[in-house]
Design a protein around this motif. Structure first.
Motif, PDB file in Angstrom:
ATOM      1  N   ALA A 182       0.861  -1.049  -0.052  1.00 64.58           N
ATOM      2  CA  ALA A 182       0.130   0.019   0.170  1.00 64.58           C
ATOM      3  C   ALA A 182       0.876   1.291   0.038  1.00 64.58           C
ATOM      4  CB  ALA A 182      -0.846  -0.047   1.316  1.00 64.58           C
ATOM      5  N   ARG A 183       0.241   2.461  -0.309  1.00 66.11           N
ATOM      6  CA  ARG A 183       0.867   3.568  -0.219  1.00 66.11           C
ATOM      7  C   ARG A 183       0.662   4.146   1.304  1.00 66.11           C
ATOM      8  NH1 ARG A 183       0.474   7.756  -5.441  1.00 66.11           N
ATOM      9  NH2 ARG A 183       1.769   6.465  -6.912  1.00 66.11           N
ATOM     10  N   GLY A 184       1.608   5.029   1.609  1.00 68.16           N
ATOM     11  CA  GLY A 184       1.654   5.407   2.990  1.00 68.16           C
ATOM     12  C   GLY A 184       0.836   6.555   3.185  1.00 68.16           C
ATOM     13  N   ARG A 194      -1.443   7.245   6.207  1.00 63.11           N
ATOM     14  CA  ARG A 194      -1.863   6.168   6.663  1.00 63.11           C
ATOM     15  C   ARG A 194      -1.086   5.395   7.000  1.00 63.11           C
ATOM     16  NH1 ARG A 194      -5.453   4.637   1.024  1.00 63.11           N
ATOM     17  NH2 ARG A 194      -7.319   5.531   1.400  1.00 63.11           N
ATOM     18  N   VAL A 195       0.138   5.444   7.395  1.00 66.49           N
ATOM     19  CA  VAL A 195       0.940   4.430   7.911  1.00 66.49           C
ATOM     20  C   VAL A 195       0.285   3.909   9.479  1.00 66.49           C
ATOM     21  CG1 VAL A 195       3.418   4.134   9.252  1.00 66.49           C
ATOM     22  CG2 VAL A 195       3.073   5.631   7.252  1.00 66.49           C
ATOM     23  N   LEU A 205       8.851   4.566   9.064  1.00 65.83           N
ATOM     24  CA  LEU A 205       7.732   3.565   9.375  1.00 65.83           C
ATOM     25  C   LEU A 205       8.388   2.752  10.553  1.00 65.83           C
ATOM     26  CD1 LEU A 205       7.999   2.039   5.501  1.00 65.83           C
ATOM     27  CD2 LEU A 205       6.099   3.269   6.899  1.00 65.83           C
ATOM     28  N   LEU A 209      -2.326   1.556   8.579  1.00 65.13           N
ATOM     29  CA  LEU A 209      -1.851   0.130   8.019  1.00 65.13           C
ATOM     30  C   LEU A 209      -0.937  -0.679   9.133  1.00 65.13           C
ATOM     31  CD1 LEU A 209      -0.013   1.718   4.709  1.00 65.13           C
ATOM     32  CD2 LEU A 209      -2.287   0.102   4.897  1.00 65.13           C
ATOM     33  N   ALA A 255       6.115   4.659   0.997  1.00 67.24           N
ATOM     34  CA  ALA A 255       6.202   5.907   2.096  1.00 67.24           C
ATOM     35  C   ALA A 255       7.439   7.130   1.529  1.00 67.24           C
ATOM     36  CB  ALA A 255       6.390   5.580   3.352  1.00 67.24           C
ATOM     37  N   SER A 310       8.960  -0.358   0.792  1.00 71.47           N
ATOM     38  CA  SER A 310       8.582  -0.917  -0.552  1.00 71.47           C
ATOM     39  C   SER A 310       9.753  -0.928  -1.466  1.00 71.47           C
ATOM     40  CB  SER A 310       7.424  -0.319  -1.101  1.00 71.47           C
ATOM     41  OG  SER A 310       7.385   1.148  -1.556  1.00 71.47           O
ATOM     42  N   TRP A 358       4.192  -4.352   2.948  1.00 74.79           N
ATOM     43  CA  TRP A 358       4.986  -3.180   2.319  1.00 74.79           C
ATOM     44  C   TRP A 358       4.417  -1.830   2.157  1.00 74.79           C
ATOM     45  CZ3 TRP A 358       5.364  -8.505   0.296  1.00 74.79           C
ATOM     46  CH2 TRP A 358       6.514  -9.121   0.643  1.00 74.79           C
ATOM     47  N   VAL A 359       4.830  -0.887   2.514  1.00 77.61           N
ATOM     48  CA  VAL A 359       4.506   0.483   2.455  1.00 77.61           C
ATOM     49  C   VAL A 359       5.367   1.355   1.257  1.00 77.61           C
ATOM     50  CG1 VAL A 359       3.394   2.579   3.532  1.00 77.61           C
ATOM     51  CG2 VAL A 359       3.478   0.454   4.669  1.00 77.61           C
ATOM     52  N   LEU A 361       6.283  -2.686   9.766  1.00 76.37           N
ATOM     53  CA  LEU A 361       5.940  -2.331   8.143  1.00 76.37           C
ATOM     54  C   LEU A 361       7.281  -2.349   7.504  1.00 76.37           C
ATOM     55  CD1 LEU A 361       3.459   0.390   8.599  1.00 76.37           C
ATOM     56  CD2 LEU A 361       3.092  -2.011   8.557  1.00 76.37           C
TER      57      LEU A 361
END
Length: 534
Positions: free
Chosen positions: A114-116, A123-124, A150, A127, A144, A158, A141-142, A155
């Motif tokens: 996902a995107r952070g 959104r960290v 993170l 997530l 960010a 990415s 995996w983020v 997390l």
């Protein structure tokens, strides 16, 4: 028409189709906002990404969920999971932690990418909460902006998913069975509170795209740009079309009409995919441009669906862009189900066209018997390309299908003698006023040319005597006003029966919509009951 990258009628896996596209088109193929990539780039990067996923323990049959906008990374993950036999579950970017957690749990996903952040909001934390609440998740995996922010033990950044060098992992042989599952899509075409997860096969999705290409006269010279998210079947179709034809695709993130025009122009798009709400925005922008007809000289087709398409909108597209308009009906379960053809007469855009080549439709009455020509009933659909069932839900799958394999769509339609289908809305959009039933969609279409309306929908409200009455919920254009008398006078002037006229008017700032741009009718009913007439 140019030869397709995938020979017609030959089932293929995603990896095989990508290999053909990479061999057949060495030039630009995927536009990602600021640069072009080739199909060879996609194939090579997906092999490296598959190595990372395999090293992390993902195996055939596992589920990897993604919550990414339309972007290069999402396309690479689609190819990488297909290469491993891992099922991709794309999630809408508008989902918050509640929906993500629910769908990850339902699918038993072992990984999430996902995107952070989304629209400037981090959104960290969300997530991290999803990771903690979903025991099946082994990896998150983020993407960010600041990976160092993170919580590293929970997390992962990415960057490792898109390595520039070969990670040195020996991959298993790619899937060779075209009937194997490829991905899961969460269905929005039901009235259930919990979305169903549709299982789609390699041969189903790619075969559907191949049939659309042949029916729609699309080939390797085409560049398709879709405003629909790749977490939706309509958006995925644009990528699959480009791949099976050996053409090109433009990836568009979010929605802004002016930015979409810019991308269409920059990519020299020949086909644009957008839902009706987006096209109304586009026509509004183009109407303010004195040279609208020359803005997109390469564009020859606009394909739309997902919501009713008015004649007024079709006329607006033709006036401002001078292109043909393809009107499509589909569902998450079937992909592109019916659509008009490029050589159809203009008046057929009032229908949703004919079934995809190789597919069948029928209309049945309340008793399950075939309805007569021109009679409204439930649309049932059967195709070699539709989903293979609902994930881990055998009983629900059985309920959705007849014994001979027809999908009970829950949509109302009429079948005309020429084989085209007239869409009449969802069965749950019928309003029953004292035993007289009518479709909300019928009334909505007659209001499409009322100039004050920016958005509108007709919903049923409970009535102690009649059972139901109709309520019109609207959002108005700036500087305009509207009364119930204005509405009923407009409809009466068009000859609409009195019992179908709205009996209450609710004006709101904005109508609630789904992530794919459809009016969210369940939420709309709550609005109509809580808002007073203005």
């Amino acid at each position: 028409m140019e030869c397709l990258a995938m020979p017609p009628g030959v089932p293929s896996t995603f990896t095989e189709a990508l290999e053909r596209a990479a061999a057949g088109r060495t030039g630009d193929a995927v536009w990602d906002g600021d640069r072009w990539h080739t199909w060879r780039d996609c194939l090579a990067q997906s092999e490296r990404t598959a190595g990372v996923l395999h090293r992390a323990g993902l195996r055939a049959g596992d589920v990897l969920a993604t919550q990414l906008p339309n972007c290069w990374e999402l396309l690479v993950l689609h190819a990488a999971t297909a290469r491993l036999g891992v099922l991709l579950l794309p999630l809408h970017t508008a989902y918050r932690s509640h929906e993500v957690q629910s769908l990850v749990t339902q699918a038993g996903a072992v990984a999430l990418v996902a995107r952070g952040s989304h629209r400037g909001r981090s959104r960290v934390g969300e997530l991290d909460g999803v990771r903690a609440a979903c025991p099946s998740l082994r990896h998150v995996w983020v993407f960010a902006e600041a990976p160092e922010a993170l919580p590293t033990e929970a997390l992962c950044g990415s960057a490792e998913l898109m390595p520039l060098e070969d990670p040195g992992v020996e991959l298993p042989a790619p899937p060779r069975d075209p009937q194997a599952p490829l991905l899961l899509l969460a269905s929005s075409g039901t009235t259930s509170r919990r979305p169903k997860l549709c299982v789609h096969r390699h041969a189903g999705l790619l075969g559907n795209a191949e049939a659309v290409a042949v029916d729609g006269d699309l080939d390797s010279t085409d560049t398709i740009v879709s405003a629909s998210p790749l977490s939706h079947a309509f958006g995925l179709l644009s990528v699959h079309l480009a791949m099976v034809t050996g053409g090109a695709v433009g990836l568009f993130e979010g929605w802004n009409a002016q930015d979409f025009l810019t991308l269409l122009r920059g990519a020299s798009a020949t086909a644009a995919f957008a839902v009706p709400a987006q096209l109304r925005d586009l026509v509004s922008v183009l109407d303010r441009m004195p040279t609208a007809g020359t803005v997109l000289p390469a564009l020859r087709e606009v394909r739309t669906g997902g919501a009713p398409v008015s004649r007024e909108l079709v006329d607006g597209i033709r006036r401002t862009l001078g292109t043909r308009v393809i009107v499509q009906w589909g569902m998450t379960e079937v992909g592109a189900g019916t659509y008009t053809r490029p050589d159809d007469p203009a008046e057929l855009t009032a229908t949703v066209g004919r079934p995809t080549s190789g597919a069948e439709v029928r209309i049945v009455d309340a008793n399950g018997a075939l309805a007569g020509a021109g009679t409204t009933g439930e649309l049932q659909y059967r195709s070699p390309f539709m989903f293979s069932g609902y994930y881990r839900a055998a009983e629900t799958t059985r309920d959705a299908l007849t014994a001979d394999g027809w999908l009970r769509t829950g949509d109302l339609a009429v079948l005309y003698p020429d084989g085209s289908v007239g869409y009449r809305g969802r069965a749950d959009e019928l309003i029953n006023r004292g035993g007289l039933k009518f479709s909300a969609l019928e009334v909505e279409e007659l209001l499409n040319d009322l100039p004050q309306l920016a958005q509108h929908a007709v919903v049923a409200e409970p009535d102690p005597r009649l059972g139901q009455r109709s309520c019109l919920v609207v959002a108005l254009r700036d500087g305009t006003g509207l009364t119930l008398d204005d509405v009923t006078g407009h409809l009466a002037g068009k000859g609409l029966a009195t019992y179908k006229l709205p009996e209450r008017l609710v004006v709101v700032d904005e109508l609630p919509t789904t992530v794919t741009g459809k009016i969210a009718r369940a939420r709309l009913r709550a609005v109509s009951l809580s808002e007073a007439i203005r």
